[in-house]
Scaffold this active site. Sequence first.
Site: not given
Ligand SMILES: NC(=O)c1ccc[n+]([C@@H]2O[C@H](COP(=O)([O-])OP(=O)(O)OC[C@H]3O[C@@H](n4cnc5c(N)ncnc54)[C@H](OP(=O)(O)O)[C@@H]3O)[C@@H](O)[C@H]2O)c1
Length: 439
Positions: A14, A131, A136, A138, A203, A207, A304
Site C-alpha cells: 500500500t 514520520e 500517517g 500528520i 497499534d 505510536k 492510506g
Molecule cells: N497502510 C497504511 O496506511 C500505513 C500507515 C502508516 C504506517 N504504515 C506502515 O507502513 C509499513 C507498510 O505498510 P503497508 O500497508 O504498505 O503494508 P503492505 O501493503 O502489507 O505491504 C507490505 C510490502 O512489504 C513486502 N514484504 C513483506 N514482507 C517482506 C519480506 N520479508 N521481504 C520483502 N518484502 C516483504 C510485501 O511484498 P508483496 O507485495 O510481494 O507481498 C509488500 O509489498 C508498515 O510498517 C505499516 O505499519 C502503513
Amino acid sequence: MADALKIGLAGLGTVGASLARILTTRANELAVTCGRAIEITAVTARDRTKDRGVDLSRVAWFDTAEEMAEKADIDVFVELMGGAEGSADRSVRAALGRGLHVVTANKALLARCGVELARIAEEKGVLLNFEAAVAGGIPVIKALRESLTGNSVSRVYGIMNGTCNYILTRMEKEGLSFEACLKEAQRLGYAEADPTFDIEGNDTAHKLAILTTLAFGTEIAADEIYLEGISNISIEDIHAAADLGYRIKLLGVAQRTESGIEQRVHPTMVPHDSVIAQVDGVTNAVAIESDILGELLMVGPGAGGNATASAVLGDIADIAKSQPGAQRVPVLGTPAARLEPYRKAQMQSHEGGYFIRLTVLDRAGVFASVATQMAQNGISLESIVQRANGGTPSDAKTIILVTHATMENSVRKAVDGIKAGNYLSGEPQVIRIERPKAL
Ligand SMILES: NC(=O)c1ccc[n+]([C@@H]2O[C@H](COP(=O)([O-])OP(=O)(O)OC[C@H]3O[C@@H](n4cnc5c(N)ncnc54)[C@H](OP(=O)(O)O)[C@@H]3O)[C@@H](O)[C@H]2O)c1
C-alpha cells in the site's frame, strides 16, 4: 546539481507502491525542491511478478531486504515492509551498520527497538527518519522533534487508530452495535480480517510509546502502557455519553505527573464541544500541550497509501537536502545515549474525571448504597442519574455517575464496594474523562 539520491525500496505494498508512483510522477518537481534528483535504484518485495502500477523494469530487484541493505548501490534504505522483527529488523540494522540513511514507517519495529536503532544511526552519523510511523500523514514527529525545541511538554494525546475511530463514530451516528460497525469497517477495508491489534489498542500503544520518548526524552517503554480496547463499549455508553455532553474516543495519552510518566490507551470521554471530539471516521488527531507554545492540535489522514507515502517522501526530501557530515537532529529528539530511563506513574494514582455506568437491581436502598460507596472513598460527584432500563432483566435500572477529578484507586475501591453489595445485574462500566486544556 548534486548527484541523484539513490533509494532502495523494501516493500511495494500500500505505502511502498504509492511512494514509487509519486517518486516517478513528481520526479522533476522533487529535483527542483530538493536540489537533486531522487531515484529508486533498487527494490524488493515478496512477489516479483505482482503489478505495482509503476514501471520498475529498469530497477535492480533483490530477493531479500537484507541482501538489498547489504549490497545495493543506494544512499537511503526505505523500509516499508512492516513487522517488529524478522526481515524489517535485520535489514534496517544492516543498512544503518553500513552507514546508509534509513526511512521507515514501521511503528512496531521502533516501539520494540527504536532506541537501539537510534544509537546505531547516531554512531554512524546517518539519519533514521520515521514520520509515517505515527498518525500517517500528520507531521507530528517533526513537530515534537524539531518545531517544539525548547518547549517542555506536559501532555501529548490523540486519536491514532482510524479503525477504532471509524467504529466509534458509526456507533454514535447510526446507533449500531460495536459488532455491526466492526463488520462494516472490515467490508470497507478499514479493519483487518483479524482486527485485535487495532481494537484492543496495541497499534495506538506502539505510536504512543514513540511520542512519549519524543515528548519527554525517556527511553521507549511500549510494554509499560496501560491498555484497554474499545470492544466492550456499548451503544448504551455512547448514548449516555452524548446525554452528558461527551463523545467517546480511543485515546492514547502520555502525561508528565509528579510520580512519573503516565502512558495509557483506553476509551475516553471528551467534551462534545472540544475540537478533538469533532474528529470523526478514519481521521487521526494529535494534541501536544507545552509551556511555551501552549496547545497544538494536528488533524489529518492517519493512514492510506498516499497520505503515508507523503510523510515518507518528506523524510526522504530531508535526507536529500542534508549536507554530508553536518550536525544531525537526534533521531528521537534527545541523543539516544542521553535518554532517561522511563519512570512509570502507576495507573492507580491517575487523577481525572470518571464516568461509571451501573446496571442495578431495582431494590430499595441501592441508590443510597452507591452514593455511600462514593462518599466513603472520598469521591465527589458531578452528577448521578438513575434511569429505568428498557432491557432485561425487567427489574433492572441504570445508574450513571460522573465524578469530579479523583484518583483511579478510589474509583476502583468504590466499584469493588458496589460489586460486593450484590445488587448489580451486569459488569460495571468505567470510562475515564479527558479534558483538553483549551481547544
Ligand atoms: N497502510 C497504511 O496506511 C500505513 C500507515 C502508516 C504506517 N504504515 C506502515 O507502513 C509499513 C507498510 O505498510 P503497508 O500497508 O504498505 O503494508 P503492505 O501493503 O502489507 O505491504 C507490505 C510490502 O512489504 C513486502 N514484504 C513483506 N514482507 C517482506 C519480506 N520479508 N521481504 C520483502 N518484502 C516483504 C510485501 O511484498 P508483496 O507485495 O510481494 O507481498 C509488500 O509489498 C508498515 O510498517 C505499516 O505499519 C502503513
